[in-house]
Each structure stands twice: as structure tokens, then as C-alpha cells.
Design an enzyme around this catalytic site. Structure first.
Site, mmCIF file in Angstrom:
data_model
loop_
_atom_site.group_PDB
_atom_site.id
_atom_site.type_symbol
_atom_site.label_atom_id
_atom_site.label_comp_id
_atom_site.label_asym_id
_atom_site.label_seq_id
_atom_site.Cartn_x
_atom_site.Cartn_y
_atom_site.Cartn_z
ATOM 1 N N PRO A 285 0.830 -1.210 0.000
ATOM 2 C CA PRO A 285 0.000 0.000 0.000
ATOM 3 C C PRO A 285 0.861 1.256 0.000
ATOM 4 O O PRO A 285 1.840 1.354 0.747
ATOM 5 C CB PRO A 285 -0.798 -0.131 1.298
ATOM 6 N N CYS A 286 0.496 2.194 -0.861
ATOM 7 C CA CYS A 286 1.401 3.288 -1.178
ATOM 8 C C CYS A 286 1.103 4.580 -0.441
ATOM 9 O O CYS A 286 1.793 5.570 -0.647
ATOM 10 C CB CYS A 286 1.356 3.554 -2.683
ATOM 11 N N GLN A 287 0.107 4.621 0.449
ATOM 12 C CA GLN A 287 -0.248 5.905 1.061
ATOM 13 C C GLN A 287 0.932 6.532 1.798
ATOM 14 O O GLN A 287 1.090 7.746 1.806
ATOM 15 C CB GLN A 287 -1.414 5.729 2.040
#
Length: 368
Positions: free
Chosen positions: A73-75
Site C-alpha cells: 500500500p502506497c499511502q
């Protein structure tokens, strides 16, 4: 064709996986913690997918594979966020490494947002350099590059960091762009070329809408290849009176600067005064590719999401088209935002297929 087994981590709805599947890879196992994403994955990709916390999975339960693919997940690394790499989402990057070390695949494909390039830890060290070294320490020759999906036939400007590692000592050479403005390249696929054959959008979220025209170009033919006579997910988002007012005034290629100054929105007036966020309240240009499709394409204020010729936002199906998902791809979700998350977080399948095709050359060469 050589049989190549693939394990998919942080699989989402399966955009990356679809590209590998199209190129003949054998998808043996996938995991994601989003129930909607896994339900969508099972419907469209394959059944060997589980919904769970990757940190709690017993590593011995992950099957052996030739290739591992996926993007944590890139947040934490997003340019839109605070890039706090110490939080749980940032730590998932290192879980990816643990799994690589345990499974020992011949190759891996790691995908993330460009914010990863500037992300630093609390010691001011660049995460990307630590990550590269960690892959090398585990026996992989790696190459990293920012790829723009629009340069490979996707009708969308979408940049992502791709790291490919090979265990045989070779260095992966990324495929050259096929689309662009330089001599010898195909022209970019435009928004109108991508969407122009779709029928009028409807109000009913559950309706299937029949095509009214034949596909007009190669991209549309590719999208409709296995779709039958109708298409799902092609419904109009509900709009407030303010949204309707905004959309009415924005011209193709325009943004908040087209909206009359008396608009009842302090945010718009602030943007008009201070500038910045130039895609906000934007309308697509029919002759150009779209900007990046995000997870809030059902809103006019987060990105360029207004249809190029109609007085509405793009539909889920249109967002899927701009992401290069085929028209037979159907989303399973218990909520509207859950649906949008699956679309906006995905790797465009066409871009994934380009990487998968190139990687196959290395793996089959090694086998020979």
C-alpha cells in the site's frame, strides 16, 4: 510456452495480475486485506486468493513460485500524504522483503508510487536506496525505473516506480516506450479513442447497458474483446447542485479557473486566488490522454474527472477503460467508495502485460 508460477502480494482487484495472466503466467496464490478487492479478484482473475493480514500469514503457507509480484500500500509514500514511512503501511514494504527471502523466486516485480523516490526514514535515509540494497543482499540484481503508463498504450498519464529483480545475475532491461510524440512511436491513446464507443450512461447502478455502435479503433476492440453485447458499471454519479453548476462552466482541458467567481465555494475562490492543484475541477480533453485516475474520480474536486463532452463525471466503467481494464471486468463491492478504491489503486493491466512479456524473455532464456 514455459510454465511460470506467480504469487501476488497486495493484489487489490488484480490489475497487475491480469497483465501477467494475459502473458501466460500461472497465478497460484494471491493475498489482500480488502474483502471487496478479493471478491473482485476471484470473479475476474482466479480463485486462489485469500483475504487476510499479510503480517499474520505463516510464511510456510505461501506456495513456492517463480515470480512474486505486488506493490505494498502506497499511502505512506504518496505525494499527497505526509510520507510518514514509520507507520504500519510503510512497514509493509519490509514484509514484502521477508516473503521474497522465504519464497526465493527467480524474479520479482515491485510497484509503488513515485513518492517512494523521495521518502526518507527517521534517520534521513532514502527508503528507495535501503530497499534496493535489501534486495541485493537477498541475492537479486535489480533495476528500478519510473514508467509512465501512457507510453505503453494506456490512455492515462500515470507514473509508477517499478523495481524488477532477477536472481540469475542478469539485469532486467525495461521495455522501451511504444507510444509518444517522437518519430517511430505510436501516438498516445486519447480519452475519446478510449471511451467514444460506450453507450450513454444510466442512473441505475446495477444496470447493464447495451453497446449501440461497433468498436471504432484498436483500443476499443481490445477492451470489448470478451465483453458480449453490454457492459456494467456505466452509471452516473449523483451530483449536488453546486457540482452541477461547476461542471456546467468548465470547458475541455479547463479547471477551476473557468468557474464564475461568485461560485458558492470558498475552496474554489481560494484556488482561483492562489493557484496550484491545476487538475482540480478539471474536465478531460478528448484529444489527449487522461490525468491519473485516483480513488475519488466520483468527485469533481479531486483530479480531472469531468467527462469531456457530457455534463457529468466519468463513470466507473470509463475509469476502468482509462485504466485499461477490459469491459468484461466486473467489480464486486459492498460500497461505492470500495468500488472506486479498487479502480483507482490498480496497476493498468496493459502496462503490467508489457512488463510481464519482457520478464518472460529473461525467465525462458534462463530455462534454456
Amino acid at each position: 510456452m514455459m510454465k511460470i508460477d506467480v504469487v501476488s502480494l497486495f493484489s487489490g482487484g488484480g490489475g497487475l495480475d491480469l497483465g501477467f495472466k494475459k502473458e501466460g503466467y500461472n497465478l497460484v496464490w494471491a493475498i489482500d486485506n480488502n474483502p471487496n478487492a478479493i471478491a473482485t479478484y476471484k470473479k475476474n482473475v482466479h480463485e486462489n486468493a485469500i483475504c487476510g493480514d499479510i503480517n499474520e500469514i505463516n510464511l510456510d503457507d505461501i506456495p513456492k513460485a517463480d515470480v512474486i509480484i505486488g506493490g505494498p500500500p502506497c499511502q505512506s509514500f504518496s505525494l499527497a500524504g505526509n510520507r510518514n514511512v514509520e507507520d504500519a503501511r510503510g512497514q509493509l514494504v519490509w514484509r514484502y522483503l521477508e516473503i521474497i527471502e522465504h519464497v526465493q523466486p527467480k524474479a520479482f516485480v515491485f510497484e509503488n508510487v513515485t513518492g517512494l523516490l523521495s521518502a526518507k526514514n527517521s534517520n534521513k535515509e532514502h527508503i528507495i536506496e535501503l530497499l534496493k540494497q535489501a534486495f541485493r543482499d537477498r541475492g537479486y540484481t535489480i533495476n528500478a525505473k519510473v514508467l509512465n503508463a501512457v507510453e505503453y498504450g494506456v490512455p492515462q498519464k500515470r507514473k509508477r516506480v517499478i523495481i524488477v529483480g532477477l536472481r540469475n545475475g542478469e539485469t532486467f532491461d525495461f521495455p522501451l516506450p511504444t507510444h509518444g510524440e517522437a518519430d517511430g512511436l505510436l501516438p498516445y491513446v486519447s480519452v475519446e479513442e478510449a471511451l467514444g464507443d460506450l453507450p450513454a450512461a444510466v442512473v441505475d447502478e446495477n444496470a447493464r447497458v447495451k453497446y449501440l455502435t461497433e468498436a471504432k479503433n484498436g483500443y476499443q476492440k481490445l477492451m470489448r474483446k470478451n465483453a458480449g453485447e453490454d457492459v456494467s458499471e456505466h452509471f452516473i454519479s449523483k451530483l449536488s447542485e453546486l457540482d452541477k453548476y461547476i461542471i456546467k462552466h468548465v470547458k475541455p482541458g479547463g479547471n477551476y479557473m473557468d468557474i464564475p467567481a461568485d461560485v458558492k465555494s470558498e475552496r474554489i475562490r481560494r484556488l482561483q486566488r492562489d493557484g496550484g492543484h491545476t487538475t482540480c475541477y478539471g474536465r478531460l480533453r478528448p484529444e489527449c490522454p487522461s490525468y491519473t485516475i485516483n480513488t475519488y474520480f466520483n468527485r469533481p474536486n479531486v483530479g480531472c474527472n469531468i467527462h469531456y463532452s457530457e455534463q457529468r463525471l466519468i463513470t466507473v466503467r470509463e475509469a476502468l477503460r482509462l485504466q485499461s481494464f477490459p469491459d468484461d471486468f466486473e467489480i464486486v463491492s459492498t460500497s461505492k467508495q470500495g468500488r472506486n478504491l479498487i479502480v483507482g489503486n490498480a496497476v493498468p493491466p496493459i502496462l503490467a502485460g508489457v512488463i510481464a512479456k519482457k520478464l518472460r524473455e529473461y525467465l525462458e532464456g534462463e530455462n534454456d
